[in-house]
Design an enzyme around this catalytic site. Structure first.
Site, PDB file in Angstrom:
ATOM      1  N   ARG A  58       0.832  -1.211   0.000  1.00  0.00           N
ATOM      2  CA  ARG A  58       0.000   0.000   0.000  1.00  0.00           C
ATOM      3  C   ARG A  58       0.864   1.258   0.000  1.00  0.00           C
ATOM      4  O   ARG A  58       0.526   2.272  -0.600  1.00  0.00           O
ATOM      5  CB  ARG A  58      -0.971   0.017   1.198  1.00  0.00           C
ATOM      6  CG  ARG A  58      -1.743   1.342   1.310  1.00  0.00           C
ATOM      7  CD  ARG A  58      -2.976   1.278   2.206  1.00  0.00           C
ATOM      8  NE  ARG A  58      -2.750   0.517   3.404  1.00  0.00           N
ATOM      9  CZ  ARG A  58      -2.062   0.950   4.476  1.00  0.00           C
ATOM     10  NH1 ARG A  58      -1.518   2.152   4.472  1.00  0.00           N
ATOM     11  NH2 ARG A  58      -1.908   0.177   5.520  1.00  0.00           N
ATOM     12  N   TYR A 111     -17.347  14.459 -14.955  1.00  0.00           N
ATOM     13  CA  TYR A 111     -17.701  13.069 -14.726  1.00  0.00           C
ATOM     14  C   TYR A 111     -18.659  13.038 -13.527  1.00  0.00           C
ATOM     15  O   TYR A 111     -18.328  13.567 -12.453  1.00  0.00           O
ATOM     16  CB  TYR A 111     -16.418  12.289 -14.453  1.00  0.00           C
ATOM     17  CG  TYR A 111     -16.650  10.814 -14.319  1.00  0.00           C
ATOM     18  CD1 TYR A 111     -16.977  10.050 -15.423  1.00  0.00           C
ATOM     19  CD2 TYR A 111     -16.549  10.190 -13.082  1.00  0.00           C
ATOM     20  CE1 TYR A 111     -17.194   8.692 -15.299  1.00  0.00           C
ATOM     21  CE2 TYR A 111     -16.759   8.834 -12.953  1.00  0.00           C
ATOM     22  CZ  TYR A 111     -17.087   8.088 -14.067  1.00  0.00           C
ATOM     23  OH  TYR A 111     -17.312   6.755 -13.940  1.00  0.00           O
ATOM     24  N   ASP A 183      -8.704  17.181 -14.472  1.00  0.00           N
ATOM     25  CA  ASP A 183      -8.956  15.810 -14.918  1.00  0.00           C
ATOM     26  C   ASP A 183      -8.666  15.773 -16.417  1.00  0.00           C
ATOM     27  O   ASP A 183      -9.389  16.368 -17.221  1.00  0.00           O
ATOM     28  CB  ASP A 183     -10.412  15.424 -14.614  1.00  0.00           C
ATOM     29  CG  ASP A 183     -10.708  13.958 -14.960  1.00  0.00           C
ATOM     30  OD1 ASP A 183     -10.043  13.408 -15.855  1.00  0.00           O
ATOM     31  OD2 ASP A 183     -11.631  13.390 -14.347  1.00  0.00           O
ATOM     32  N   LYS A 208      -9.330   4.438 -18.899  1.00  0.00           N
ATOM     33  CA  LYS A 208      -9.716   4.916 -20.222  1.00  0.00           C
ATOM     34  C   LYS A 208      -8.514   4.834 -21.165  1.00  0.00           C
ATOM     35  O   LYS A 208      -7.984   3.768 -21.365  1.00  0.00           O
ATOM     36  CB  LYS A 208     -10.303   6.325 -20.094  1.00  0.00           C
ATOM     37  CG  LYS A 208     -11.286   6.480 -18.902  1.00  0.00           C
ATOM     38  CD  LYS A 208     -12.542   5.644 -19.021  1.00  0.00           C
ATOM     39  CE  LYS A 208     -13.362   5.570 -17.736  1.00  0.00           C
ATOM     40  NZ  LYS A 208     -13.717   6.833 -17.120  1.00  0.00           N
TER      41      LYS A 208
HETATM   42  C1  LIG Z   1     -14.156   7.263 -15.817  1.00  0.00           C
HETATM   43  C2  LIG Z   1     -13.805   8.617 -15.370  1.00  0.00           C
HETATM   44  C3  LIG Z   1     -13.494   8.903 -14.031  1.00  0.00           C
HETATM   45  C4  LIG Z   1     -13.583   7.860 -12.941  1.00  0.00           C
HETATM   46  O1  LIG Z   1     -12.662   6.834 -13.139  1.00  0.00           O
HETATM   47  P1  LIG Z   1     -12.892   5.302 -12.688  1.00  0.00           P
HETATM   48  O2  LIG Z   1     -11.643   4.666 -13.152  1.00  0.00           O
HETATM   49  O3  LIG Z   1     -14.132   4.809 -13.361  1.00  0.00           O
HETATM   50  O4  LIG Z   1     -13.048   5.318 -11.204  1.00  0.00           O
HETATM   51  C5  LIG Z   1     -13.120  10.199 -13.714  1.00  0.00           C
HETATM   52  N1  LIG Z   1     -13.072  11.170 -14.654  1.00  0.00           N
HETATM   53  C6  LIG Z   1     -13.378  10.931 -15.940  1.00  0.00           C
HETATM   54  C7  LIG Z   1     -13.308  12.045 -16.939  1.00  0.00           C
HETATM   55  C8  LIG Z   1     -13.744   9.659 -16.350  1.00  0.00           C
HETATM   56  O5  LIG Z   1     -14.048   9.442 -17.639  1.00  0.00           O
END
Ligand SMILES: *Cc1c(COP(=O)(O)O)cnc(C)c1O
Length: 393
Positions: A58, A111, A183, A208
């Protein structure tokens, strides 16, 4: 190896490489929860930070560190912290900078869970949140307060493709002594580097594009300096939500082809956006590569390419959205994005179905809005699939 002068395509393949004892060409999976101390004195030195090394997974693990350093290099950041999911990464940023009596300014279009977690949980601990369309700089400035500790933006934003001027928002945030977190999931480090534009923190759902093969969930935060890095790592170590070594290995494998996948997907996306733009069943298309995007000039300034996410509005509203979803064959009806396979979803009947129509429309989630994540298939096959499904709408 010195990575300083390598270009992106080389960095994505080599950043994070380890000197392991057998000369492994890939980063091995250190599938262990804990690490043997040489002796009691070594254990003491590791815990006191007098010696570099691994203690417990961790806190740190060589496979995970390789990924953290690789993405930090691609984002031109100081260092990174990997997480079990994108949401764990988002929450680590919130926890590192928000506290009772503090205020956050957040993009209205983000998101979904990044917003709802602020409204539902952080308010319980006395954090105040204001949501504004951060593409409107006056709205950002108007939302800032003396106790604003964090400005949190997503650009391009999910699912509206709204684009925020990172450099300008960084200036506003810093005037108020706030930290700017971006983000960067939609753009990827290949197309946009928020830290070079003045942001303090960049984060990704590596689920992603970075991993890119729709086979793991993960997240990462990269910071511009050591102080910010320590704040985020301390949250991860205290709250958990760490990535595991196998996730890190899969992500390291995925990231090696990031630029190739993004290049091909955005070439496809450009053709699909043009096809949709002239289609009689389509009201409008929002794609950062089209001149019709309201922030086209800004996009050219701050991104190296438009990416492969398209939003479009069907003239037939909710029913047309459902019909399109039920008739695509090659394109997969699924949430998530950024994989090699094209995915389609209809927010009004799916991800945002729980919202009232009024709240949904206020967040620009219109009835006929469709979100398409374009993959790396042959573009003619993708267009043929959309054409036959749109004919039924
Ligand atoms: C999918 C997504 C998240 C969250 O990520 P997870 O891996 O599903 O927890 C945050 N921001 C954006 C823009 C996303 O597309």
């Amino acid at each position: 190896m010195n990575l300083d002068n390598l270009k992106f395509d080389s960095l994505q393949v080599h950043a994070g490489e380890l000197d392991d004892q057998f000369g492994s060409a890939t980063v091995p999976i250190y599938q262990t929860s804990t690490f043997r101390f040489r002796d009691a004195e070594a254990g003491r030195r590791l815990f006191m930070g007098e010696e570099q090394g691994y203690i417990y997974t961790r806190i740190g693990n060589p496979t995970i560190r390789a990924l953290e350093q690789a993405i930090a290099a691609l984002e031109h950041g100081h260092d990174g912290v990997a997480f079990s999911s994108g949401m764990a990464a988002v929450n680590a940023v919130y926890l590192a900078f928000l506290a009772h009596g503090k205020h956050v300014v957040c993009s209205a279009s983000v998101y979904g869970p990044s917003r709802t977690v602020l409204e539902k949980y952080y308010t319980q601990f006395g954090v105040e949140a204001t949501f504004v369309h951060t593409s409107d700089l006056e709205a950002v400035r108007g939302a800032m307060r003396d106790n604003t500790a964090l400005v949190y933006i997503e650009t391009p934003a999910n699912p509206t493709m709204e684009v925020t001027d990172i450099e300008a928002v960084a200036q506003i945030a810093h005037e108020y002594g706030a930290v700017l977190a971006v983000d960067n999931t939609f753009a990827t480090p290949y197309l946009q580097n928020p830290l070079l534009l003045g942001a303090d923190i960049v984060l990704h759902s590596v689920t992603k594009y970075i991993n890119g093969h729709a086979d793991i969930v993960g997240g990462i935060v990269v910071t511009k300096d050591e102080q910010t890095y320590k704040a985020v790592r301390s949250v991860m170590v205290s709250f958990g939500g760490n990535m595991d070594p196998h996730q890190a290995y899969m992500t390291l494998r995925g990231v090696k082809t990031l630029s190739l996948r993004v290049e091909k997907a955005q070439q496809n996306a450009m053709k699909i956006a043009r096809f949709l733009e002239q289609h009689p069943k389509v009201e409008w298309v929002k794609y950062p590569g089209l001149e019709s995007h309201p922030q086209y000039e800004l996009i050219k300034k701050q991104m190296r390419g438009p990416g492969a996410m398209i939003s479009f509005e069907l003239k037939g509203g909710i029913e047309a959205g459902k019909t399109l979803m039920d008739n695509v064959k090659l394109i997969i009806l699924a949430v998530s994005l950024g994989g090699v396979e094209s995915l389609i979803q209809h927010p009004a009947s799916m991800t945002h179905a729980g919202m009232s129509r009024e709240a949904r429309l206020k967040a620009d989630i219109t009835d006929g809005l469709v979100r398409l994540s374009v993959g790396i298939e042959d573009v003619d096959d993708l267009i043929a699939d959309l054409e036959q499904a749109l004919a039924k709408c």
